[in-house]
Each structure stands twice: as structure tokens, then as C-alpha cells.
Design an enzyme around this catalytic site. Structure first.
Site, mmCIF file in Angstrom:
data_model
loop_
_atom_site.group_PDB
_atom_site.id
_atom_site.type_symbol
_atom_site.label_atom_id
_atom_site.label_comp_id
_atom_site.label_asym_id
_atom_site.label_seq_id
_atom_site.Cartn_x
_atom_site.Cartn_y
_atom_site.Cartn_z
ATOM 1 N N ASP A 23 -8.773 -2.421 0.350
ATOM 2 C CA ASP A 23 -8.548 -2.084 1.761
ATOM 3 C C ASP A 23 -9.814 -2.360 2.568
ATOM 4 O O ASP A 23 -10.791 -1.626 2.455
ATOM 5 C CB ASP A 23 -8.156 -0.593 1.830
ATOM 6 C CG ASP A 23 -8.227 -0.033 3.245
ATOM 7 O OD1 ASP A 23 -8.066 -0.805 4.210
ATOM 8 O OD2 ASP A 23 -8.419 1.195 3.364
ATOM 9 N N ASP A 27 -7.752 1.879 6.538
ATOM 10 C CA ASP A 27 -6.601 2.756 6.803
ATOM 11 C C ASP A 27 -5.977 3.302 5.515
ATOM 12 O O ASP A 27 -4.919 3.924 5.539
ATOM 13 C CB ASP A 27 -5.536 2.010 7.631
ATOM 14 C CG ASP A 27 -5.007 0.783 6.905
ATOM 15 O OD1 ASP A 27 -5.450 0.517 5.762
ATOM 16 O OD2 ASP A 27 -4.158 0.072 7.471
ATOM 17 N N ASP A 31 -5.176 -4.725 2.039
ATOM 18 C CA ASP A 31 -4.842 -5.736 3.045
ATOM 19 C C ASP A 31 -5.382 -7.109 2.628
ATOM 20 O O ASP A 31 -6.086 -7.232 1.619
ATOM 21 C CB ASP A 31 -5.364 -5.319 4.435
ATOM 22 C CG ASP A 31 -6.809 -4.826 4.389
ATOM 23 O OD1 ASP A 31 -7.613 -5.466 3.675
ATOM 24 O OD2 ASP A 31 -7.125 -3.805 5.033
ATOM 25 N N ASP A 196 12.126 -12.690 -5.576
ATOM 26 C CA ASP A 196 12.539 -11.311 -5.819
ATOM 27 C C ASP A 196 14.027 -11.261 -6.159
ATOM 28 O O ASP A 196 14.840 -11.922 -5.507
ATOM 29 C CB ASP A 196 12.265 -10.512 -4.531
ATOM 30 C CG ASP A 196 12.405 -9.015 -4.732
ATOM 31 O OD1 ASP A 196 11.654 -8.464 -5.535
ATOM 32 O OD2 ASP A 196 13.271 -8.408 -4.069
ATOM 33 N N GLU A 252 12.338 -13.692 -10.559
ATOM 34 C CA GLU A 252 12.421 -12.361 -11.173
ATOM 35 C C GLU A 252 13.856 -12.218 -11.675
ATOM 36 O O GLU A 252 14.762 -11.888 -10.923
ATOM 37 C CB GLU A 252 12.107 -11.251 -10.164
ATOM 38 C CG GLU A 252 12.064 -9.889 -10.832
ATOM 39 C CD GLU A 252 12.405 -8.695 -9.928
ATOM 40 O OE1 GLU A 252 12.142 -7.555 -10.321
ATOM 41 O OE2 GLU A 252 12.968 -8.901 -8.839
HETATM 42 C C1 GLC Z 1 12.205 -6.290 -7.083
HETATM 43 C C2 GLC Z 1 10.796 -5.854 -6.764
HETATM 44 C C3 GLC Z 1 10.827 -4.392 -6.520
HETATM 45 C C4 GLC Z 1 11.714 -4.112 -5.336
HETATM 46 C C5 GLC Z 1 13.108 -4.686 -5.550
HETATM 47 C C6 GLC Z 1 13.881 -4.729 -4.277
HETATM 48 O O1 GLC Z 1 12.677 -5.765 -8.263
HETATM 49 O O2 GLC Z 1 9.918 -6.244 -7.769
HETATM 50 O O3 GLC Z 1 9.548 -3.860 -6.323
HETATM 51 O O4 GLC Z 1 11.821 -2.740 -5.132
HETATM 52 O O5 GLC Z 1 13.051 -5.993 -6.016
HETATM 53 O O6 GLC Z 1 13.370 -5.699 -3.423
#
Ligand code: GLC
Length: 511
Positions: A23, A27, A31, A196, A252
Site C-alpha cells: 500500500d 489507506d 495499490d 476468472d 481458472e
Molecule cells: C474466482 C476468483 C474468486 C472470485 C470468484 C468470483 O473463483 O478467483 O476470488 O470470488 O471467481 O469472481
């Protein structure tokens, strides 16, 4: 031949969970400027690339995985100018930059969803009539129903939090929007994307009820892994291939089989997908061997990962919840050597190089993961692996924020001895061990064979070779005799010439 290997094939990628890395603004939240300041640390660690979790405009209902504007930086994290400066500096340090893209859902604050709530363009999301009951029995991954009702009585689907409405990928506008978003970031110089929920996006036509077992991530169900999704990645691949310098994408993909994983990495689709079977395997030689065999048989560009921002840190998984779990740490260090000896690329999660354990005792009032609230506190959620990094000093904020600022999650008092600064000066520390292992991997890279050869090994242990390197790992409870070798290159713990203690791995040179 190795000269032609694209960079991502054997890259070591370091995941930065942006809120918790560093950070600079004071805050209490990490970042982009904070990351920039720590690039020398990452270069010295010896990774090849960084993956940044979402830093886009977001109300932060799910820590940024609820995106309100895919083409801008949230003020919490900085500005587009900060992003450009970070990419330029990272490249200057020889580090590639992968950014997260969140195509399954947006934030409920996204312009499209706000418009939809006003009654226009609802077809970009999954709105359905339902009456008093939700349109089907689907459950949110974060617990509770996957449907919420709008004031006018219609329901919308959200496989995660209610603030994360799922897109309707059968609407061509959604498809073209994401092609444009990819180009936006590629034009700014990113080297790749982490996708994602890559096995989401499409839902079965008619949104049929599912048996409860299909709610879990499965190869194919009405909710996950629909065949149509592959068409999207074929389109994305064409975009990536139209740019110079080997831009890549990793999905993912949570699934129950290596064969299914392989579908996502067909030559005209994604370059890689996460291999969560490795992370899910218990501490066991047979379990590790099976995952390795299944993976290498199914995919040509394998990846390995032990931790990320969604799972319990592996020091704790392997060792059972204690802050100073010596067993967990010993196993975590051993698992790293096994992972770095395998063909393919390795994904590290920030803080694992410090041997950080899961923080299991966060007070309820500081927990922020929507899983905790949605499950009414019955599930702890993922905050325990997201506690800000201890960089230096002996008390919170441990150099994560400027002194005086309070990090967004409290840091344990025990972390003073785990800080990066403390470990940097100790040759026996986990940080020094990671640096040494990554250096050794770089030096050996050119001599690795593409595949591995299993060697005979005693019960509870695994021995395999890759060219001149023999990797040995002992998951059993007794010491085992080392195979013939010339010298020990590196050990996860001290290894004499003959015996490999339990919970230990080593790399041996065998000419
Ligand atoms: C994926 C991300 C996770 C998030 C989810 C919804 O699994 O790694 O952190 O909460 O998608 O976007």
C-alpha cells in the site's frame, strides 16, 4: 529447440492479490504504486511474470471480482497512468504482466446492469420470471440461492454474490464487448490474461434444475463446463495471436477430470489452465504421483499451483492450523521443489515465499469475504489467505502501509519474524530458500528433458528425473535412502549425502 519455447510454457508466475500486496497511498489497501515499489523484490526473487488480480473500477463486494468498468482502474488502486507505469517498470525488470479478466459476471454497479434494472437491455444478463420462488434450484457458490429478485418482481442469476449478476453469453453483444476489453488491455501492453471462472459463462438452455451434486464444479453440468464456452476461447485465441510477443491466457478451470481440463487447452483455445488437482492433493506420494501422471498424460502445457487467494494457504493445509506449524512449513518447502522440477509452468501466490500460514483466527468483525456474510458466519471465507504481506518492522502494518495506517485486515503479532526484511538476511529462511530454488531452476532450464522419468523409490517417497536433475521427495514418516547421485544441488531442509528425512525434498545432480 528450447530457444523456441514460448515464455509462458515454463514461466514461474507470481500472483499478486492487489489489495494485500503493498500500500503506497496509506489507506490500508494495496495499490498499483505499491506494487511498482516492490518490483525489485520480485525480480530478485526470480520469478518471470506477475499476475494481478482485478484492479478495475468496482464497489468491492467481492474484492474487485465484481467489475463495474472493465476499462478503468479503481481509485482505490490508482489510475490508468499508474497501470501504464507499472507495466513499463515490470517489463524493465524483465517481468511479464498478466491481468485478470472477469467474463462470467459484472458488478451490479456496471452501467449495463443499472440500465437493466431500469428495464432496458435485460437480455445482457439472465433475468427470468419466477413468481414468489426463484426460477430454479441453483445455489450460489458463495452459499444461498443463486437468484435475487428485482423490485419489479423478476429474478436475475448470480452464481456468486448478489452484487455479481451473471452475463448472458448467448447475447452477441456480450461476446463482442469482451473481445474489445481484451484488445483494450493488450494495446496497453499486457502479456496475458487469467480468466476468472473460465468454465462458467454459458448455462444450459432453459436453465434446468440440477441434482445437488451438479452444483459442485464438474466437467459438465447445466451450470459449468458447457461446450459452447470453447467457441469463446477460440475467438479469444485469434485476438491474442494477432498481437506480437506471445500473448497468452490461462483459465481458472475447476473441474473433476484432467481430460476435461485438456479441452480448454486445445491448440486453438487457451494456452494454459490451472491444475487444481495438484493443490487439492493431500500430502501423499501416491496422490502426488497420480496427479502428475494424469496431468502429463492429458495436457501438453501443464501448470502447477499450491496456493491462491481462494484457498487455505498450503503451509496450513499440510500442517494443520497452527501459526508456527513446522510440519506444514517443511512440507510446503518440499512441495515447492517437486513443483519446480516438473515440466510446465508454476504459479506462486504472494507470501508463500515467506512461508505464511493461513490466518485462522481473524475476528468476525474484520472478515470481509462475502462468503462469510452469505453463509451467516458458518463458513470462514477466504480472508485468512488474504492478510496483507509483512514487509518489514516488528509490528502492524509491517511496512505494508506507511506507519500509522491500519491494513484492511489485521496482521498477526507472530508475523514479525516472517517479514521479508527479517528473512532476507537469514540464509536459512524460506525467502532465501525460494530465491535459491528459483535460481537453480533457471540454471537447469536448458538441460531439462520435456518429460519426466520415474525412478524406483521406497514406500512413501517419489524419485523422478529430468535430464541431469533428479528430484526426490519424502512424504512418508521414515527417512529414506537417496538414489545414486553426484551431489545435492538444493534441499528443502539440510540433506546429508545419503538419507532424505521425512517431509523433505531435494534436487540431486546425476550426470
Ligand atoms: C474466482 C476468483 C474468486 C472470485 C470468484 C468470483 O473463483 O478467483 O476470488 O470470488 O471467481 O469472481
Amino acid at each position: 529447440m528450447h530457444m523456441e519455447t514460448p515464455w509462458w510454457r515454463d514461466a514461474v508466475v507470481y500472483e499478486i492479490y492487489v489489495r494485500s500486496f503493498a500500500d503506497a497511498s496509506g489507506d490500508g489497501v494495496g495499490d498499483l504504486a505499491g506494487i511498482r515499489q516492490r518490483l525489485p523484490y520480485l525480480a530478485e526473487l526470480g520469478v518471470d511474470a506477475i499476475w494481478l488480480t482485478p484492479f478495475y473500477r468496482s464497489p468491492m463486494a467481492d474484492g474487485g471480482y465484481d467489475v463495474a468498468d472493465y476499462r478503468d482502474v479503481d481509485p482505490l488502486f490508482g489510475t490508468l497512468a499508474d497501470f501504464d507505469a507499472l507495466v513499463a517498470d515490470a517489463h524493465g525488470h524483465g517481468l511479464r504482466v498478466i491481468v485478470d479478466i472477469v467474463p462470467n459476471h459484472s458488478s451490479s454497479e456496471h452501467e449495463w446492469f443499472k440500465t437493466a434494472l431500469r428495464g432496458e437491455g435485460r437480455d445482457r444478463y439472465l433475468f427470468r420470471d419466477g413468481g414468489e420462488l426463484p426460477p430454479n434450484n441453483w445455489q450460489s457458490t458463495f452459499s444461498g440461492p443463486a437468484w435475487s429478485r428485482t423490485p419489479d418482481g423478476q429474478w436475475y442469476l448470480h452464481l456468486f454474490a448478489a452484487e455479481q449478476p451473471d452475463f448472458n453469453w448467448r447475447n452477441p453483444e456480450v461476446r463482442s464487448e469482451f473481445l474489445d476489453v481484451l484488445r483494450f488491455w493488450l494495446d496497453r501492453g499486457v502479456d496475458g490474461f487469467r480468466i476468472d471462472v473460465a468454465m462458467g459463462l454459458y448455462k444450459a438452455e432453459g436453465l434446468p434444475d440440477t441434482p445437488p451434486e451438479d452444483q459442485a464444479f464438474k466437467a459438465e453440468s447445466p451450470i459449468w463446463g458447457r461446450p459452447e464456452v470453447h467457441e469463446v476461447y477460440r475467438e479469444w485465441r485469434k485476438v491474442l495471436d494477432s498481437y506480437p510477443d506471445e500473448r497468452m491466457a490461462i483459465g481458472e478451470v475447476w473441474t473433476d477430470s484432467a481430460e476435461d481440463l485438456a479441452l480448454y487447452v486445445r491448440p486453438d483455445e487457451l494456452h494454459q489452465s490451472f491444475n487444481f488437482a495438484w493443490l487439492e492433493a493431500p500430502w501423499s506420494a501416491t496422490a502426488f504421483q497420480k496427479v502428475i501422471d494424469d496431468t502429463l498424460a492429458a495436457v501438453t502445457a501443464p501448470t502447477w499451483v499450491l496456493s491462491n487467494h481462494d484457498v487455505v494457504r498450503h503451509v496450513t493445509r499440510y500442517g494443520g492450523g497452527l501459526i508456527n506449524s513446522t510440519t506444514g512449513l517443511a512440507r510446503a518447502r518440499a512441495a515447492l521443489l517437486a513443483m519446480l522440477a516438473l515440466p510446465g509452468s508454476a504459479y506462486l501466490y504472494q507470501g508463500e515465499e515467506l512461508g505464511l500460514p493461513e490466518v485462522t483466527d481473524l475476528p468476525p468483525e474484520s472478515r470481509q469475504d462475502p462468503i462469510f456474510a452469505r453463509s451467516r458466519g458458518t463458513l470462514p471465507g477466504r480472508d485468512g489467505c488474504r492478510v496483507p504481506i509483512p514487509w518489514s518492522g516488528v509490528a502492524e502494518p509491517y511496512g505494508f502501509s506507511p506507519d500509522g495506517a491500519r491494513p484492511w485486515l489485521p496482521q498477526p503479532v507472530e508475523w514479525a519474524v516472517l517479514s521479508a526484511e527479517h528473512q532476507a538476511s537469514d540464509p536459512g529462511s524460506t525467502l532465501s530458500f525460494y530465491q535459491e530454488a528459483l535460481r537453480a531452476r533457471r540454471e537447469l532450464r536448458g538441460s531439462f528433458t520435456d518429460g519426466i522419468t520415474w525412478l524406483d523409490s521406497p514406500e512413501g517417497a517419489l524419485f523422478f528425473s529430468r535430464g541431469p536433475l533428479t528430484c526426490v521427495i519424502n512424504c512418508g514418516s521414515d527417512s529414506v535412502q537417496l538414489p545414486p547421485h553426484e551431489r545435492v544441488l538444493i534441499g528443502s531442509a539440510p540433506v546429508d549425502g545419503y538419507l532424505l528425512p521425512p517431509d523433505t525434498a531435494a534436487w540431486l545432480h546425476t550426470p
